[in-house]
Write a protein that holds these residues in place. Structure first.
Motif, PDB file in Angstrom:
ATOM      1  N   ALA A   7       0.858  -1.182   0.000  1.00 38.27           N
ATOM      2  CA  ALA A   7       0.000   0.000   0.000  1.00 38.27           C
ATOM      3  C   ALA A   7       0.894   1.230   0.000  1.00 38.27           C
ATOM      4  N   ILE A   8       0.298   2.387  -0.169  1.00 41.10           N
ATOM      5  CA  ILE A   8       1.097   3.608  -0.179  1.00 41.10           C
ATOM      6  C   ILE A   8       1.680   3.855   1.215  1.00 41.10           C
ATOM      7  N   ALA A   9       2.955   4.207   1.247  1.00 38.80           N
ATOM      8  CA  ALA A   9       3.652   4.417   2.513  1.00 38.80           C
ATOM      9  C   ALA A   9       3.359   5.815   3.056  1.00 38.80           C
ATOM     10  N   GLY A  10       3.451   5.932   4.376  1.00 39.46           N
ATOM     11  CA  GLY A  10       3.127   7.180   5.036  1.00 39.46           C
ATOM     12  C   GLY A  10       3.945   8.365   4.556  1.00 39.46           C
ATOM     13  N   GLU A  11       5.227   8.156   4.253  1.00 40.71           N
ATOM     14  CA  GLU A  11       6.075   9.296   3.891  1.00 40.71           C
ATOM     15  C   GLU A  11       5.684   9.934   2.558  1.00 40.71           C
ATOM     16  N   VAL A  12       4.880   9.234   1.752  1.00 34.11           N
ATOM     17  CA  VAL A  12       4.450   9.808   0.469  1.00 34.11           C
ATOM     18  C   VAL A  12       2.929   9.949   0.392  1.00 34.11           C
ATOM     19  N   TYR A  13       2.227   9.716   1.509  1.00 39.00           N
ATOM     20  CA  TYR A  13       0.772   9.808   1.501  1.00 39.00           C
ATOM     21  C   TYR A  13       0.340  11.107   2.167  1.00 39.00           C
ATOM     22  N   CYS A  49       5.812  -0.302  -0.934  1.00 42.82           N
ATOM     23  CA  CYS A  49       4.937   0.852  -1.130  1.00 42.82           C
ATOM     24  C   CYS A  49       4.484   0.865  -2.579  1.00 42.82           C
ATOM     25  N   THR A  50       3.185   0.916  -2.803  1.00 41.90           N
ATOM     26  CA  THR A  50       2.676   0.916  -4.176  1.00 41.90           C
ATOM     27  C   THR A  50       3.160   2.139  -4.949  1.00 41.90           C
ATOM     28  N   TYR A  51       3.210   3.292  -4.293  1.00 40.00           N
ATOM     29  CA  TYR A  51       3.612   4.534  -4.968  1.00 40.00           C
ATOM     30  C   TYR A  51       5.080   4.484  -5.384  1.00 40.00           C
ATOM     31  N   SER A  55      -0.339   2.565  -8.798  1.00 40.10           N
ATOM     32  CA  SER A  55      -0.602   3.535  -7.740  1.00 40.10           C
ATOM     33  C   SER A  55      -1.502   4.614  -8.320  1.00 40.10           C
ATOM     34  N   TYR A  56      -2.666   4.797  -7.725  1.00 38.64           N
ATOM     35  CA  TYR A  56      -3.563   5.839  -8.209  1.00 38.64           C
ATOM     36  C   TYR A  56      -2.939   7.217  -7.990  1.00 38.64           C
TER      37      TYR A  56
END
Length: 275
Positions: free
Chosen positions: A162-168, A248-250, A258-259
């Protein structure tokens, strides 16, 4: 630290978690984009009955039997067009109720959560976006498993890529909505800026806080999977009962859609088969 393993099917990569090694399961990559869950069941267990839903960022969790009943109104499950998600009942979590049921969710930055019960063999698949996380969809799925006889100590839970916190990056009110599930403060759309900041301050005090700094005014970064882990801990789930994928998907375009990165409505599927 639970181990994660890359597997291949017809030279295509997918991920499995050692914690769930006793169940056929997989967190599939973008390389499987053309394959529907009905196809992917062949990878895990060809005899399994496939269950999926129309995901709407809710906290609704349905059992396989409830999905069957929904299709009884529309027609036989086997005749449903695979591409027509409008025919599937709306929910964001599925719980099996018999053996040999494959339950599936799709994600493209949100967290795919797979749960298995070591005693009953039952499983659950959950799509946990920020809205579902803010309304505690994973605890709700666990509650549904408990209604079918599960004990918390028997559950094994894998939080997939899933998307990681540092890039969300999200707005501070959204971060507060998500964080309010793990601190003893409530928040609402009518909450004042001071109330939002008070809650975020409380969230920042949590050890290994899911709240991360953001240089942009009015914004925050938040680790949704860490919030999910905290929700599970507060339920009484021990750390050794859960695993978080180190992807991380992103930040992993070679494996995952990654959307946030592409703004395309493409997904990857995750599924698990009940024993």
């Amino acid at each position: 630290m639970h181990t994660w393993h890359w597997q291949t099917w017809q030279d295509l990569p997918y991920l499995t978690c050692g914690l769930l090694q006793d169940w056929s399961h997989g967190f599939f990559t973008q390389q499987f984009w053309v394959h529907a869950p009905e196809d992917l069941a062949e990878v895990l267990q060809p005899t399994a009955q496939v269950y999926r839903v129309k995901q709407v960022h809710s906290n609704t969790v349905l059992t396989a039997a409830e999905i069957d009943r929904a299709f009884a109104v529309e027609g036989d499950l086997e005749t449903v067009a695979e591409s027509d998600s409008a025919t599937f009942p709306e929910a964001d979590g599925i719980v099996s109720n018999e053996a040999d049921q494959a339950v599936w969710v799709c994600t493209a930055d949100c967290t795919p959560v797979l749960i298995a019960d070591a005693q009953t063999g039952q499983v659950s698949a959950i799509h946990a976006g920020w809205r579902g996380t803010a309304t505690k969809i994973v605890p709700r799925a666990i509650e549904r498993l408990q209604q079918q006889g599960s004990q918390l100590s028997d559950l094994k839970i894998a939080l997939g890529p899933a998307i990681a916190g540092e890039v969300y990056q999200v707005s501070r009110p959204v971060a507060a909505q998500i964080g309010s599930t793990v601190v003893p403060q409530e928040i609402s759309p009518q909450s004042t800026d001071a109330e939002v900041e008070g809650l975020l301050d409380a969230l920042s005090q949590i050890p290994d806080s899911p709240l991360l700094p953001d240089p942009q005014p009015g914004r925050a970064r938040i680790d949704v999977r860490r919030v999910l882990a905290l929700q599970l801990e507060q339920l009484g789930i021990a750390p050794e009962q859960m695993a978080i994928a180190p992807y991380c998907t992103y930040q992993s375009p070679e494996y995952f859609f990654s959307y946030r990165r592409e703004r395309l409505k493409k997904v990857q599927w995750s599924g698990i088969v009940s024993a």
